[in-house]
Write a protein that holds these residues in place. Structure first.
Motif, PDB file in Angstrom:
ATOM      1  N   VAL A  51       0.745  -1.124   0.165  1.00  0.00           N
ATOM      2  CA  VAL A  51       0.103   0.011  -0.159  1.00  0.00           C
ATOM      3  C   VAL A  51       1.023   1.347   0.061  1.00  0.00           C
ATOM      4  CG1 VAL A  51      -1.807   1.234   0.981  1.00  0.00           C
ATOM      5  CG2 VAL A  51      -1.722  -1.359   1.262  1.00  0.00           C
ATOM      6  N   GLY A  53       1.237   5.551  -1.138  1.00  0.00           N
ATOM      7  CA  GLY A  53       0.340   6.891  -1.332  1.00  0.00           C
ATOM      8  C   GLY A  53       0.713   7.961  -0.356  1.00  0.00           C
ATOM      9  N   LYS A  57      -2.939   5.874   3.314  1.00  0.00           N
ATOM     10  CA  LYS A  57      -2.609   4.314   3.274  1.00  0.00           C
ATOM     11  C   LYS A  57      -2.578   3.900   4.442  1.00  0.00           C
ATOM     12  CE  LYS A  57       2.065   6.544   3.285  1.00  0.00           C
ATOM     13  NZ  LYS A  57       3.457   5.890   3.532  1.00  0.00           N
ATOM     14  N   THR A  60      -6.300   2.546   5.105  1.00  0.00           N
ATOM     15  CA  THR A  60      -6.629   1.462   4.164  1.00  0.00           C
ATOM     16  C   THR A  60      -6.060   0.155   4.592  1.00  0.00           C
ATOM     17  OG1 THR A  60      -6.770   3.300   2.223  1.00  0.00           O
ATOM     18  CG2 THR A  60      -6.467   1.022   1.731  1.00  0.00           C
ATOM     19  N   SER A  61      -4.644   0.428   4.835  1.00  0.00           N
ATOM     20  CA  SER A  61      -4.023  -1.234   5.457  1.00  0.00           C
ATOM     21  C   SER A  61      -4.725  -1.414   6.372  1.00  0.00           C
ATOM     22  CB  SER A  61      -2.383  -0.299   5.720  1.00  0.00           C
ATOM     23  OG  SER A  61      -1.552  -0.032   4.615  1.00  0.00           O
ATOM     24  N   GLU A 149       2.410  -1.405   4.444  1.00  0.00           N
ATOM     25  CA  GLU A 149       2.347   0.015   4.289  1.00  0.00           C
ATOM     26  C   GLU A 149       3.762   0.430   4.026  1.00  0.00           C
ATOM     27  OE1 GLU A 149       1.326   4.281   6.332  1.00  0.00           O
ATOM     28  OE2 GLU A 149       1.139   2.392   7.555  1.00  0.00           O
ATOM     29  N   THR A 170      -3.122   5.001  -2.927  1.00  0.00           N
ATOM     30  CA  THR A 170      -3.814   5.759  -2.397  1.00  0.00           C
ATOM     31  C   THR A 170      -3.967   7.261  -2.941  1.00  0.00           C
ATOM     32  OG1 THR A 170      -2.758   6.263  -0.453  1.00  0.00           O
ATOM     33  CG2 THR A 170      -4.239   4.260  -0.277  1.00  0.00           C
ATOM     34  N   LYS A 191       5.963   6.730  -6.082  1.00  0.00           N
ATOM     35  CA  LYS A 191       5.210   5.786  -5.206  1.00  0.00           C
ATOM     36  C   LYS A 191       5.022   4.585  -6.146  1.00  0.00           C
ATOM     37  CE  LYS A 191       3.932   8.744  -1.901  1.00  0.00           C
ATOM     38  NZ  LYS A 191       4.394   8.580  -0.539  1.00  0.00           N
ATOM     39  N   ASN A 241     -12.436   5.191   3.050  1.00  0.00           N
ATOM     40  CA  ASN A 241     -11.214   4.400   2.956  1.00  0.00           C
ATOM     41  C   ASN A 241     -11.580   2.796   3.064  1.00  0.00           C
ATOM     42  OD1 ASN A 241     -10.020   6.729   2.256  1.00  0.00           O
ATOM     43  ND2 ASN A 241      -8.869   6.892   4.174  1.00  0.00           N
TER      44      ASN A 241
END
Length: 399
Positions: A51, A53, A57, A60-61, A149, A170, A191, A241
């Protein structure tokens, strides 16, 4: 603990902010170490998801790990930075719950797996060592999925060497421009450098920017499938998210799509340190938003449910303080406290609208009246503020 003693002896770029080391940095030496540990320890091969961004991130992770563990998969989550302890960076999720490893367990694993070859690890940075250690630790835990991440980049990030099967991008914002580039387009490419030849699919949050969309769609050199997913507008960015994580995971593991989609927002624990309510009276909420885009999102969200609030804001020296301050001018602020303590940056000249509301502070006790008041408080700008605020709240409660 020998583990912590060794960890704290390593160069910690997150703390020193000495990013000049990246000017001549490569992953070659670290890759050799990964090859060594793979050969010696016969590392388990779960499904790994990277992941990357600028914003979103971490949450989201967290949601990816939560979803997978609710569905019965033992899932490792590697994340950074931490709130209170470095052990938070390599958690294992089971049945939807995160488990920070116990000190004794980490110590024993360090003694058995690292200490015999300690010399091989002694030249690593703090982040590099934690990446390799977590890679081995998750294998020892027999994880079935792992969520990695990235740190601040992608192309030169240590997590690239875990050779993820899938990748998530992300939101892209301007941050660490001196390393990653002075435009969102350059940062996006850095990224996406996390992608390797073994990566099977890339899923990205819709950047809502044609130039970034073009980069995302054409970047993968091996023409891997790319899916760009729009974020669903929800009252909190965390729920948006969460829904993105569900959609992304269904893209990677379509055979369990129905089970993934059946999991509701209410079933999932919120990630610590993201819009986390640390105190109820007065309400004190913490979020690590630290660049203009993230500050705009969190303050707008908080302002929609709070007609008047106080803001505590800290910023590390390498951040865009001017851009951050511009995002605060039209907020319904009762007061603004700029934290400029040790290790933090000094804010520039304030916009006129903020001057009458603002107090610059460097001592923890200067926050006590705010935490004993009646107005809600939003704390933003850096993970490093979390421990400071948590300690003050505890002291205030015990008074």
């Amino acid at each position: 603990m020998q583990f912590l003693d060794f960890l704290y002896s390593l160069q910690n770029i997150e703390k020193t902010r000495n990013f000049n080391v990246f000017q001549s940095y490569s992953l070659d030496a670290l890759n050799e170490l990964f090859n060594f540990v793979n050969s010696k320890h016969k590392v388990n091969k779960p499904i790994r998801i990277s992941v990357v961004g600028t914003n979103g991130k971490g949450s989201t992770s967290h949601y990816l790990a939560s979803l997978l563990s609710i569905l019965g998969y033992k899932t490792g989550l590697y994340t950074s930075p931490h709130l209170l302890s470095p052990l938070e960076r390599f958690q294992v999720f089971t049945k939807g719950k995160s488990q920070i490893p116990k000190e004794e367990e980490v110590e024993q694993f360090f003694i058995q797996s690292i200490l015999p070859d300690l010399e091989r690890f002694s030249s690593l940075s703090y982040f590099e060592f934690l990446t390799v250690f977590s890679y081995l630790f998750f294998s020892f835990q027999n994880t079935e999925f792992e969520i990695w991440e990235a740190g601040l980049g992608g192309r030169l990030d240590a997590t690239k060497l875990v050779q993820a099967d899938y990748a998530i991008l992300t939101k892209i914002g301007k941050d660490h421009s001196e390393i990653l580039g002075d435009s969102k387009e350059k940062i996006c490419k850095e990224k996406l450098g996390i992608l390797t030849d073994v990566c099977r699919k890339l899923v990205a949050m819709d950047p809502m920017d044609p130039s970034l969309t073009s980069i995302i769609e054409t970047f993968p050199k091996n023409q891997m499938p790319v899916r760009i997913i729009p974020l669903e507008g929800k009252p909190t960015y965390l729920e948006s998210n969460f829904l993105f994580a569900k959609t992304a995971l269904a893209e990677f593991v379509p055979e369990i799509k129905q089970e993934i989609q059946s999991i509701s927002w209410e079933e999932i624990d919120r990630p610590r340190g993201r819009m986390e309510v640390l105190n109820s009276s007065p309400e004190i909420v913490f979020d690590p938003a630290h660049n203009p885009d993230a500050i705009a999102t969190t303050t707008l969200e908080f302002g929609m449910s709070h007609s008047l609030f106080s803001l505590v804001l800290g910023s590390l020296p390498d951040k865009d303080q001017e851009g951050i301050l511009r995002e605060l001018e039209c907020l319904p602020l009762q007061s603004l406290y700029l934290w400029e303590g040790t290790g933090f940056g000094t804010f520039p000249e304030l916009p006129l609208a903020l001057k009458p509301l603002t107090k610059r502070i460097q001592k923890e006790e200067e926050l006590l009246p705010l935490f004993q008041g009646r107005f809600p408080v939003l704390v933003l700008g850096s993970f490093r503020l979390y421990g400071i605020v948590a300690k003050l709240i505890q002291n205030t409660t015990n008074m």
